[in-house]
Design an enzyme around this catalytic site. Sequence first.
Site, mmCIF file in Angstrom:
data_model
loop_
_atom_site.group_PDB
_atom_site.id
_atom_site.type_symbol
_atom_site.label_atom_id
_atom_site.label_comp_id
_atom_site.label_asym_id
_atom_site.label_seq_id
_atom_site.Cartn_x
_atom_site.Cartn_y
_atom_site.Cartn_z
ATOM 1 N N TYR A 3 31.457 34.159 43.738
ATOM 2 C CA TYR A 3 31.530 33.778 42.323
ATOM 3 C C TYR A 3 31.969 34.952 41.440
ATOM 4 O O TYR A 3 32.898 34.796 40.631
ATOM 5 C CB TYR A 3 30.191 33.224 41.860
ATOM 6 C CG TYR A 3 30.205 32.723 40.432
ATOM 7 C CD1 TYR A 3 30.772 31.490 40.108
ATOM 8 C CD2 TYR A 3 29.647 33.484 39.400
ATOM 9 C CE1 TYR A 3 30.793 31.031 38.801
ATOM 10 C CE2 TYR A 3 29.665 33.033 38.094
ATOM 11 C CZ TYR A 3 30.236 31.802 37.799
ATOM 12 O OH TYR A 3 30.262 31.365 36.498
ATOM 13 N N GLU B 159 39.827 35.255 37.682
ATOM 14 C CA GLU B 159 40.233 34.302 36.653
ATOM 15 C C GLU B 159 40.444 35.013 35.308
ATOM 16 O O GLU B 159 41.478 34.836 34.641
ATOM 17 C CB GLU B 159 39.171 33.207 36.506
ATOM 18 C CG GLU B 159 39.079 32.272 37.699
ATOM 19 C CD GLU B 159 37.935 31.271 37.574
ATOM 20 O OE1 GLU B 159 37.610 30.895 36.434
ATOM 21 O OE2 GLU B 159 37.366 30.882 38.615
#
Length: 215
Positions: free
Chosen positions: A141, A148
């Site tokens: 994550y 991102e």
Amino acid sequence: MLRRTYLSVYNWAVFIGWAQVLFLAVKTLKESGHEHVYSAVEKPLQLAQTAAILEIVHSLVGLVRSPISATLPQISSRLYLTWIILHSFPEVQTHFLVSSLTISWSITEIIRYSFFGMKEVFGGTPSFLLWLRYSTFLVMYPIGISSEVGLIYLALPHIKVSEKFCIRMPNRWNFSFDNFYIAIVALGIYVPGSPHLYRYMLSQRKKALSKSKRE
């Protein structure tokens, strides 16, 4: 019975898509370098990630127990990265963050979809898969989120210059839209959104692993 069959087919179909993404990403990274990873994974990545729109529907209609508050932001951010950033701006497609993004996404999704696929088919999952499902996100994550954010940031000057997806006034709708500021807002949402989702996943991990120990 129909619900279980549908979810089984859905989970295993998307699992295959993400397995293809991982295979192509690793193979290309090894043989040709990170500059060529996006061109190798583009189509299967777009297909696998766009299929996740159905998960929003699943949550809304109660087909699965996942809350829409967790499902919607995660899938929306991934669709934004997939189509608005990666697909639309070739300038960022050769960056090494594309490799870390696709590999972290695909590892996470291969585990997740195989977990739910086995659960629908067999009514349960092996303990090792349960552990992977609720533990690998601890590493994947942060890698995925960092990738991102980095890719959106790298795309900002190209968004501003190109004005892709921008609507300028005057127009017959009397409406304006600036994708550059949307990207900045998206980056801002990561600040409260990422910790919220991470805390949610930590709480789910605690519940799932505690339950498995009792059983």
